[in-house]
Scaffold this active site. Structure first.
Site, PDB file in Angstrom:
ATOM      1  N   LYS A 175      72.425  -4.550  41.435  1.00  0.00           N
ATOM      2  CA  LYS A 175      72.402  -5.777  42.240  1.00  0.00           C
ATOM      3  C   LYS A 175      72.267  -7.014  41.345  1.00  0.00           C
ATOM      4  O   LYS A 175      72.924  -8.028  41.568  1.00  0.00           O
ATOM      5  CB  LYS A 175      71.245  -5.717  43.255  1.00  0.00           C
ATOM      6  CG  LYS A 175      71.492  -4.722  44.379  1.00  0.00           C
ATOM      7  CD  LYS A 175      70.229  -4.414  45.183  1.00  0.00           C
ATOM      8  CE  LYS A 175      70.499  -3.292  46.180  1.00  0.00           C
ATOM      9  NZ  LYS A 175      69.286  -2.831  46.880  1.00  0.00           N
ATOM     10  N   GLN A 177      62.762  -3.486  47.118  1.00  0.00           N
ATOM     11  CA  GLN A 177      63.544  -2.250  47.034  1.00  0.00           C
ATOM     12  C   GLN A 177      62.779  -1.063  47.628  1.00  0.00           C
ATOM     13  O   GLN A 177      61.649  -0.786  47.241  1.00  0.00           O
ATOM     14  CB  GLN A 177      63.904  -1.967  45.564  1.00  0.00           C
ATOM     15  CG  GLN A 177      64.793  -0.760  45.365  1.00  0.00           C
ATOM     16  CD  GLN A 177      66.188  -0.926  46.000  1.00  0.00           C
ATOM     17  OE1 GLN A 177      66.844  -1.953  45.838  1.00  0.00           O
ATOM     18  NE2 GLN A 177      66.635   0.081  46.731  1.00  0.00           N
ATOM     19  N   ASP A 185      67.771  -8.699  53.394  1.00  0.00           N
ATOM     20  CA  ASP A 185      67.979  -7.297  53.745  1.00  0.00           C
ATOM     21  C   ASP A 185      68.073  -7.124  55.262  1.00  0.00           C
ATOM     22  O   ASP A 185      68.550  -6.098  55.744  1.00  0.00           O
ATOM     23  CB  ASP A 185      66.789  -6.464  53.235  1.00  0.00           C
ATOM     24  CG  ASP A 185      67.179  -5.540  52.102  1.00  0.00           C
ATOM     25  OD1 ASP A 185      68.389  -5.309  51.931  1.00  0.00           O
ATOM     26  OD2 ASP A 185      66.273  -5.045  51.418  1.00  0.00           O
TER      27      ASP A 185
END
Ligand code: NDP
Length: 294
Positions: free
Chosen positions: A51, A95, A118
């Site tokens: 990412k 994460q 997200d």
């Protein structure tokens, strides 16, 4: 023979589009995404690295915060609060999976909604339910919707079956496909579903998000269906340096001759998840800059 939907190529085009869009903006600073990784889970290390690399290619700054495996909830909360209040940070990504002592729902909800790229917070899931365009949509389902659109797969009036009801894939996917404009008729299956094979065999669009290899076999797929494989499963392999290889939830070999289109693993949904994270980050940045009237 089916057409293979190339997630890598589609994601690359989106990266270029975002890069072009960013080059036309002049807000005095680049967009910035903060990554929080707790511990050294090898898959998480590799996802965050990827990412960060894609962000740099597009021109998005990324800042990586690594906390030890033993981090307590209040310590993680404190870092999120700090980043929530940092005007130079547009987007925050924690994460997953998190170590066992940490509560994922509490953590996702701690991230300010306008930085929750997200899309996992109650606020953004609620906005998605209401079909509000301001919602940050979870990146994997958003990536699948984009893949379907760009591959010319019609959803209106079609039967879509999703295997999996998680908050990060299955549920938001169902909301996206059934919302006005997408107009699919959606069935969501899970581990307690009876007659799974029969339900799946009626699908025009079949999406597998289970986390178990070979969940979808050829007898479960309608002739000419579009099959999207979300699963990422590591299975032991003597043929690779790492000692494992990645497979999806679909038995690609037997299913692909039967369907019209199919995504491979790797190279299907995975790269689209990253592309959508970048798109959400750019949206967060534009919103923040507009609010600051810079
Ligand atoms: P979860 O474990 O949260 O959810 C799995 C779902 O599958 C659950 O709803 C579960 O049912 C259902 N399920 C389990 N076994 C069966 C079965 N035998 N028959 C029918 N349904 C079953 O996983 P995620 O949604 O987080 O992820 C799913 C997969 O997608 C994983 O392989 C993950 O690695 C991958 N993934 C890939 C991403 C990408 O970018 N490509 C991003 C995110 C995930 P129940 O609710 O009843 O337990």
């Amino acid at each position: 023979m089916s057409e293979i939907i190339d997630g890598n190529a589609t994601a690359k085009s989106i990266h270029q589009e975002l890069k072009d869009e960013l080059s036309k903006l002049n807000f005095g600073r680049p967009p910035c995404v903060a990554f929080i990784r707790v511990g050294e889970d090898p898959a998480s290390v590799s996802y965050v690295k990827k990412k960060g690399k894609v962000a740099a290619e597009i021109g998005i700054e990324s800042r990586l915060h690594v906390l030890p495996e033993t981090t307590e909830q209040n310590e993680l909360d404190a870092l999120i609060d700090k980043l929530n209040g940092d005007e130079t940070v547009d987007a925050i990504l924690v994460q997953a999976p998190l170590p066992k002592q940490l509560n994922e729902r509490r953590t996702f909800n701690r991230v300010r909604a306008d930085k929750d790229v997200d899309g996992f917070s109650n606020a953004n899931l609620g906005l998605l339910c209401q079909e509000d365009p301001q919602a940050f949509v979870a990146c994997t389902p958003a990536g699948i919707a984009e893949l379907l659109k760009r591959s010319g797969v019609k959803t209106a009036g079609k039967k879509a079956v999703i295997i999996g009801r998680s908050l990060i894939v299955g549920k938001p996917m169902a909301l996206l496909l059934s919302k006005k404009g997408s107009d699919a008729t959606v069935t969501v299956c899970h581990s307690k579903s009876e007659n799974l094979a029969e339900i799946c065999s009626q699908a025009d669009i079949l999406i597998a998000a289970v986390g178990r290899p070979n969940t979808v076999s050829a007898d479960m797929v309608k002739e000419g269906a579009c099959v999207i494989d979300v699963g990422i499963n590591r299975i032991p392999s003597s043929e690779t340096k790492s000692g494992y290889r990645l497979v999806g939830d679909v038995d690609f070999k037997s299913v692909s001759p039967k369907c019209s289109k199919i995504t491979p693993v790797p190279g299907g949904v995975g790269p689209m998840t990253v592309a959508m994270l970048m798109r959400n980050t750019l949206s967060a940045y534009k919103r923040h800059m507009a609010e600051r009237k810079i």
